[in-house]
Design a protein around this motif. Structure first.
Motif, mmCIF file in Angstrom:
data_model
loop_
_atom_site.group_PDB
_atom_site.id
_atom_site.type_symbol
_atom_site.label_atom_id
_atom_site.label_comp_id
_atom_site.label_asym_id
_atom_site.label_seq_id
_atom_site.Cartn_x
_atom_site.Cartn_y
_atom_site.Cartn_z
ATOM 1 N N LEU A 16 17.359 -0.409 -0.315
ATOM 2 C CA LEU A 16 16.094 -0.294 0.406
ATOM 3 C C LEU A 16 16.300 -0.482 1.910
ATOM 4 C CD1 LEU A 16 13.029 0.030 0.341
ATOM 5 C CD2 LEU A 16 12.836 -2.429 -0.049
ATOM 6 N N GLU A 17 17.145 -1.426 2.283
ATOM 7 C CA GLU A 17 17.445 -1.632 3.706
ATOM 8 C C GLU A 17 18.152 -0.422 4.296
ATOM 9 O OE1 GLU A 17 17.948 -6.522 3.610
ATOM 10 O OE2 GLU A 17 19.701 -5.216 3.413
ATOM 11 N N GLN A 18 19.060 0.172 3.522
ATOM 12 C CA GLN A 18 19.722 1.395 3.996
ATOM 13 C C GLN A 18 18.712 2.521 4.180
ATOM 14 O OE1 GLN A 18 22.444 1.816 0.744
ATOM 15 N NE2 GLN A 18 24.074 0.641 1.717
ATOM 16 N N ALA A 19 17.776 2.615 3.235
ATOM 17 C CA ALA A 19 16.755 3.664 3.326
ATOM 18 C C ALA A 19 15.888 3.484 4.569
ATOM 19 C CB ALA A 19 15.886 3.646 2.062
ATOM 20 N N ILE A 20 15.484 2.251 4.833
ATOM 21 C CA ILE A 20 14.645 1.982 6.006
ATOM 22 C C ILE A 20 15.390 2.329 7.287
ATOM 23 C CG2 ILE A 20 13.472 0.158 7.304
ATOM 24 C CD1 ILE A 20 12.923 -1.197 4.582
ATOM 25 N N HIS A 27 8.327 -5.502 -5.808
ATOM 26 C CA HIS A 27 8.891 -4.530 -4.866
ATOM 27 C C HIS A 27 7.841 -4.060 -3.870
ATOM 28 C CE1 HIS A 27 12.356 -3.345 -7.820
ATOM 29 N NE2 HIS A 27 12.436 -4.578 -7.378
ATOM 30 N N GLN A 28 6.606 -3.919 -4.335
ATOM 31 C CA GLN A 28 5.532 -3.542 -3.413
ATOM 32 C C GLN A 28 5.391 -4.568 -2.297
ATOM 33 O OE1 GLN A 28 2.020 -3.101 -5.808
ATOM 34 N NE2 GLN A 28 2.868 -1.420 -7.017
ATOM 35 N N GLN A 29 5.470 -5.832 -2.657
ATOM 36 C CA GLN A 29 5.329 -6.876 -1.651
ATOM 37 C C GLN A 29 6.526 -6.898 -0.711
ATOM 38 O OE1 GLN A 29 2.496 -8.624 -1.235
ATOM 39 N NE2 GLN A 29 3.492 -9.184 0.687
ATOM 40 N N ILE A 30 7.731 -6.651 -1.258
ATOM 41 C CA ILE A 30 8.937 -6.594 -0.407
ATOM 42 C C ILE A 30 8.762 -5.495 0.646
ATOM 43 C CG2 ILE A 30 11.388 -5.999 -0.384
ATOM 44 C CD1 ILE A 30 11.601 -7.348 -3.140
ATOM 45 N N CYS A 31 8.272 -4.347 0.201
ATOM 46 C CA CYS A 31 8.074 -3.233 1.138
ATOM 47 C C CYS A 31 6.963 -3.544 2.138
ATOM 48 C CB CYS A 31 7.736 -1.959 0.367
ATOM 49 S SG CYS A 31 9.106 -1.302 -0.614
ATOM 50 N N ALA A 32 5.880 -4.133 1.645
ATOM 51 C CA ALA A 32 4.763 -4.448 2.546
ATOM 52 C C ALA A 32 5.157 -5.493 3.578
ATOM 53 C CB ALA A 32 3.561 -4.936 1.734
ATOM 54 N N ASP A 33 6.082 -6.388 3.228
ATOM 55 C CA ASP A 33 6.522 -7.430 4.159
ATOM 56 C C ASP A 33 7.528 -6.909 5.188
ATOM 57 O OD1 ASP A 33 4.927 -9.321 2.993
ATOM 58 O OD2 ASP A 33 6.477 -10.065 1.636
ATOM 59 N N SER A 34 8.050 -5.711 4.945
ATOM 60 C CA SER A 34 9.011 -5.136 5.887
ATOM 61 C C SER A 34 8.261 -4.499 7.056
ATOM 62 C CB SER A 34 9.888 -4.093 5.178
ATOM 63 O OG SER A 34 10.686 -3.419 6.107
ATOM 64 N N ARG A 35 8.225 -5.188 8.160
ATOM 65 C CA ARG A 35 7.504 -4.664 9.324
ATOM 66 C C ARG A 35 8.116 -3.356 9.819
ATOM 67 N NH1 ARG A 35 3.649 -7.681 11.378
ATOM 68 N NH2 ARG A 35 3.416 -9.829 10.678
ATOM 69 N N SER A 36 9.439 -3.246 9.665
ATOM 70 C CA SER A 36 10.102 -2.010 10.085
ATOM 71 C C SER A 36 9.624 -0.831 9.248
ATOM 72 C CB SER A 36 11.617 -2.170 9.954
ATOM 73 O OG SER A 36 12.273 -0.962 10.269
ATOM 74 N N LEU A 37 9.541 -1.026 7.927
ATOM 75 C CA LEU A 37 9.082 0.055 7.045
ATOM 76 C C LEU A 37 7.636 0.413 7.348
ATOM 77 C CD1 LEU A 37 9.324 1.962 4.669
ATOM 78 C CD2 LEU A 37 8.863 0.041 3.134
ATOM 79 N N THR A 91 -2.222 -0.497 -4.146
ATOM 80 C CA THR A 91 -3.120 -0.180 -5.253
ATOM 81 C C THR A 91 -3.549 -1.416 -6.022
ATOM 82 O OG1 THR A 91 -2.144 2.015 -5.470
ATOM 83 C CG2 THR A 91 -3.389 1.186 -7.351
ATOM 84 N N GLN A 92 -2.586 -2.253 -6.417
ATOM 85 C CA GLN A 92 -2.915 -3.443 -7.212
ATOM 86 C C GLN A 92 -2.420 -4.730 -6.569
ATOM 87 O OE1 GLN A 92 -4.776 -3.324 -9.869
ATOM 88 N NE2 GLN A 92 -4.879 -1.099 -10.057
ATOM 89 N N ASN A 93 -1.954 -4.658 -5.351
ATOM 90 C CA ASN A 93 -1.309 -5.816 -4.736
ATOM 91 C C ASN A 93 -2.154 -6.315 -3.566
ATOM 92 O OD1 ASN A 93 0.496 -7.606 -3.390
ATOM 93 N ND2 ASN A 93 2.211 -6.562 -4.358
ATOM 94 N N THR A 94 -2.838 -7.422 -3.765
ATOM 95 C CA THR A 94 -3.733 -7.963 -2.745
ATOM 96 C C THR A 94 -2.981 -8.385 -1.491
ATOM 97 O OG1 THR A 94 -5.150 -8.781 -4.518
ATOM 98 C CG2 THR A 94 -5.532 -9.667 -2.323
ATOM 99 N N ALA A 95 -1.820 -9.020 -1.693
ATOM 100 C CA ALA A 95 -1.035 -9.463 -0.536
ATOM 101 C C ALA A 95 -0.601 -8.272 0.312
ATOM 102 C CB ALA A 95 0.175 -10.263 -1.010
ATOM 103 N N SER A 96 -0.203 -7.180 -0.354
ATOM 104 C CA SER A 96 0.197 -5.975 0.386
ATOM 105 C C SER A 96 -0.989 -5.391 1.154
ATOM 106 C CB SER A 96 0.749 -4.928 -0.583
ATOM 107 O OG SER A 96 1.891 -5.406 -1.244
ATOM 108 N N GLN A 97 -2.153 -5.423 0.545
ATOM 109 C CA GLN A 97 -3.354 -4.920 1.228
ATOM 110 C C GLN A 97 -3.595 -5.679 2.526
ATOM 111 O OE1 GLN A 97 -6.378 -5.459 -1.698
ATOM 112 N NE2 GLN A 97 -5.492 -3.996 -3.138
ATOM 113 N N LEU A 98 -3.495 -6.982 2.466
ATOM 114 C CA LEU A 98 -3.722 -7.794 3.668
ATOM 115 C C LEU A 98 -2.673 -7.507 4.727
ATOM 116 C CD1 LEU A 98 -4.666 -11.186 1.965
ATOM 117 C CD2 LEU A 98 -6.208 -9.570 3.081
ATOM 118 N N THR A 99 -1.414 -7.333 4.271
ATOM 119 C CA THR A 99 -0.329 -7.060 5.223
ATOM 120 C C THR A 99 -0.582 -5.752 5.964
ATOM 121 O OG1 THR A 99 1.220 -8.216 3.770
ATOM 122 C CG2 THR A 99 2.162 -6.789 5.459
#
Length: 824
Positions: A324-328, A356-366, A394-402
């Motif tokens: 995922l880091e390589q992809a970003i 994984h959704q939260q990992i992606c949502a927490d990545s400010r670079s992504l 879609t189903q991740n409240t923390a990701s929505q807030l991020t």
């Protein structure tokens, strides 16, 4: 001369054959009738005397010349020399004179073998169409050389096969090759190359990969042959990708093989994920774009195959950086096709995986890359970015807030206003709606930001998930309390929203779509506190809405909940609307009441409540319907007692409203007691600070409905319900709701207060007393209490006195002037 060898050990016929001098070859053979072409007259006489003997001698000399070989390592006959020189005319000339096509050179190579070694595809195809093709045994020779341990033979045959399997030649030769098992033999050769760690034949390896790549689009058995043994997957993973060509071919083939689940399992078992991770880690920013796209397409297919593989990809530790880091990092190359491939991979990696959704949502670079992609000039990049954002939230409240904290909603709204492509626009709407989660305030704000026109535009969608999002947003927007400057239901009606929704009722949609359509129709026809929107009711009937609802009731005979909801919707459509009521015959209404009677005693509480709502909506404003109901239906206290004690606030409040309306049909002697008990339930919900504001909307609206019932109406002619609410602490509870931060709640409270105290001086006095203490109440009341009334005038007076402003009364209509009679 013809029989003399030169310094290189070749006869003139060898030289002429190699150079394709067919005329010279023909002359050499013709002149063999006399020794060196210089026979004396005596020889001529002798030959003329015995023609038969001379002809035999002549043929023998010709055959001897045709079979003559060069005095060198190759030992070529003339026809073999012509084959080496690609001399087709000479080959035909020699064969016409009797040259043997089965002859072989010093290395025991035939004409077919030589053509293969020379990598002469055209000559090989020429031989395959010649009359002597069977004698050459071309195709078996080709496959034998391909699987040979001789590196030169195998490489040459590989180059021939890669050309023959190309689109240019495959239609011509496939009928010959298909029976020789080219797929299995190519895997066999590939296995030999990979297992030979001392000497790698890159040319043959490249040919094998090209052959397999070509055969993937030709032979449907390719994947079956690959899956016969896991050794094939092991060999592929172990291929040494020493140059860009090999890497590209490898990734192309693996990507296509990964369309099969069994192939994916085999590849994963042999650590394909780690192999790709290593390939991505080597000089990441300089990997060819096409190659990188294929790597991520492979990983997308693996992640889609099983949830366990998503975890394997994310946890792969072959290199320091995760995939995922390589992809970003690769998103930073800003290549259109690479971005689309990477975002597709990220969506598959996060599908149904909140971690994984939260990992992606927490990545400010992504997130920065995704938001930047929204401004891309390419529509497919914009849509891919939108779909990826939707996957996170879609189903991740923390990701929505991020996403919200980083301004994602604002950028999506900007893109929605700019975009013209319908598919992109609906993707943006779905993503924006996913950002709202289950937060009522966010849903309201988002629906309003999307706007009426945009939502109406997509009511003809065919995809259920997207259509449900549009209907859900419309129903949320219709919850807004109408004001003097904005009446959302009326705006929707003017934007031709109702006919498309009616058409949806006639189609075979999912239950949730039909429910949402019915709910939207109810909101459009009947505003809060049971105020009919006659314009929309008329539009609904002109769109043949009531007939569609009756058809829906008959069509969904087994779905009791949907029937109850449809009956309620009919009641909403005819509420206080004479023309719409005329559509329903007396017998039709009787049948509806009979259905309600069968539904109201269902074992399912939600069906009981919905059926009861339909019943009271029919009868609470029409004495004829009330009398008809009393003939068809009988109720008892036990039915309501169970519902009034339910833990569900929605059930309790609706049951309380139904009890108050239907009390005369149950038992007149205890009417006051049961009405008081029902009102107490409503007050407790409104006044309980532990209950969420969203749950207080329904009881607030129910009190407003009660206040709207005509005072001269039979069942409530002397009920005193409104007076009881004002005299008790019910009015105070309602006034306290104006402190709510929920815009819907304080709007609903303002409407209910207006209905309740419109004709009650005592109620108005108590309200204005509270407004002097809490001056912000006045702003809310002025917003939602529309039209001239005594209460509105007193509110305006109080507001002006507090803010030292001049009171502005509504203009008084001037009296009509009398006509002056003419004087005589």
């Amino acid at each position: 001369m013809a029989n003399e060898y030169n310094n290189e050990g070749r006869l003139p016929i060898h030289e002429a054959s190699f150079r394709n001098y067919d005329v010279v070859v023909d002359r050499i053979l013709a002149n063999l009738c006399s020794k060196d072409g210089n026979k004396d007259d005596e020889d001529h006489r002798i030959r003329s005397d015995d023609d038969d003997r001379i002809d035999l001698l002549h043929q023998a000399r010709i055959q001897e010349m045709l079979d003559a070989t060069t005095f060198d390592y190759f030992r070529l006959t003339p026809v073999l020399a012509a084959t080496v020189g690609n001399a087709r005319r000479t080959i035909e000339c020699l064969i016409s004179h009797g040259a043997k096509v089965t002859c072989r050179d010093g290395d025991n190579r035939s004409m077919a073998s030589i053509a293969i070694l020379k990598q002469n595809v055209e000559l090989l195809l020429y031989f395959s169409q010649a009359p002597y093709a069977n004698e050459l045994d071309i195709w078996n020779t080709l496959m034998n050389m391909f699987t040979s341990k001789n590196s030169d033979e195998s490489s040459a045959a590989g180059r021939i096969l890669e050309q023959l399997t190309s689109p240019k030649y495959i239609k011509v030769v496939w009928s010959h090759l298909m029976n020789l098992r080219p797929i299995e033999k190519t895997f066999q050769v590939l296995m030999q190359i990979v297992n030979n760690t001392q000497n790698t034949n890159e040319q043959l390896l490249t040919s094998c990969l090209i052959i397999l790549y070509n055969l993937l689009s030709i032979d449907t058995n390719m994947r079956v042959a690959f899956n016969q043994t896991e050794e094939n997957a092991r060999v592929f993973v172990r291929i040494r990708k020493t140059n860009e060509t090999l890497s590209l071919l490898y990734s192309q083939i693996v990507c296509q093989l990964c369309d099969d689940t069994r192939a994916i399992q085999s590849f994963v078992n042999h650590n394909l994920i780690g192999d790709i991770q290593i390939l991505l880690d080597k000089d990441t920013m300089n990997i060819p774009k096409t190659q990188a796209c294929l790597y991520f397409d492979i990983l997308s297919k693996i992640a889609r195959c099983k949830p366990d593989y998503q975890i394997l990809i994310q946890n792969s530790s072959t290199t320091k950086r995760t995939i995922l880091e390589q992809a970003i990092d690769l998103l930073g190359r800003f290549d259109r096709h690479l971005i689309i491939s990477i975002l597709r991979f990220i969506r598959e990696l996060c599908l149904y995986n909140e971690q994984h959704q939260q990992i992606c949502a927490d990545s400010r670079s992504l997130i920065a890359h995704l938001l930047n992609a929204l401004n891309s000039p390419y529509r497919d990049v914009q849509r891919s970015s939108v779909d990826t954002l939707q996957m996170f939230v879609t189903q991740n409240t923390a990701s929505q807030l991020t996403i919200l904290e980083q301004g994602g909603a604002e950028q999506l709204l900007i893109l929605l206003n700019k975009a013209t492509l319908p598919r992109l626009r609906i993707s943006i709407i779905c993503t924006l709606w996913s950002l709202t989660g289950n937060e009522p305030a966010r849903r309201q704000s988002m629906a309003y930001s999307i706007g009426v026109s945009t939502l109406v535009e997509f009511l003809n969608l065919k995809i259920s998930d997207q259509l449900y999002v549009v209907l859900d947003a419309i129903s949320e927007l219709l919850r807004r309390i109408p004001t003097e400057n904005e009446n959302i239901p009326v705006i929707f009606g003017r934007r031709h929203c109702i006919p498309p929704i009616v058409r949806l009722l006639s189609a075979d949609h999912e239950q949730r779509i039909l429910f949402k359509c019915l709910y939207c129709i109810q909101q459009l026809c009947l505003l809060p506190t049971f105020r009919p929107c006659r314009t929309n009711q008329t539009i609904f009937q002109k769109a043949n809405g009531i007939s569609q609802l009756l058809t829906l009731i008959r069509r969904t005979n087994k779905d009791k909940l949907l029937q109850a909801k449809a009956i309620s919707t009919i009641a909403y459509a005819v509420f206080d609307h004479k023309e719409n009521k005329d559509v329903l015959t007396k017998e039709g209404v009787r049948q509806l009441f009979r259905r309600i009677a069968s539904l109201i005693y269902s074992s399912d509480e939600i069906i009981q409540i919905e059926a009861g709502n339909g019943l009271i909506t029919f009868i609470c404003n029409d004495v004829n319907y009330y009398n008809l109901c009393s003939e068809e239906l009988s109720l008892d206290h036990e039915h309501f007692r169970l519902l009034l004690t339910s833990e569900n606030i929605y059930f309790r409040c609706n049951a309380a409203f139904q009890m108050i309306i239907l009390i005369r049909l149950i038992d007149e002697t205890t009417a006051a007691e049961w009405i008081g008990r029902a009102l107490l339930i409503l007050f407790r919900v409104i006044g309980d600070p532990r209950i969420a504001d969203e749950d207080k909307l329904l009881p607030t609206d129910i009190i407003g409905r009660l206040a709207h019932i005509p005072t001269g109406f039979g069942i409530h002619k002397h009920s005193g319900v409104c007076e009881a609410i004002i005299a008790s602490d019910g009015l105070d509870h309602l006034i306290s709701l104006l402190n709510s931060s929920d815009q819907l709640l304080h709007g609903g409270a303002a409407l209910t207060i207006d209905c309740l105290i419109q004709h009650s001086p005592e109620g108005q006095r108590r309200l204005l007393k509270q407004c002097r203490i809490q001056t912000h109440y006045l702003n809310i009341l002025q917003t939602y209490i529309c039209g001239p009334s005594t209460l509105r005038t007193r509110i305006d007076e109080l507001y002006s006195s507090i803010h030292n402003e001049q009171v502005r009364f509504p203009p008084i209509r001037p009296a009509r002037q009398r006509r002056s009679l003419p004087t005589i």
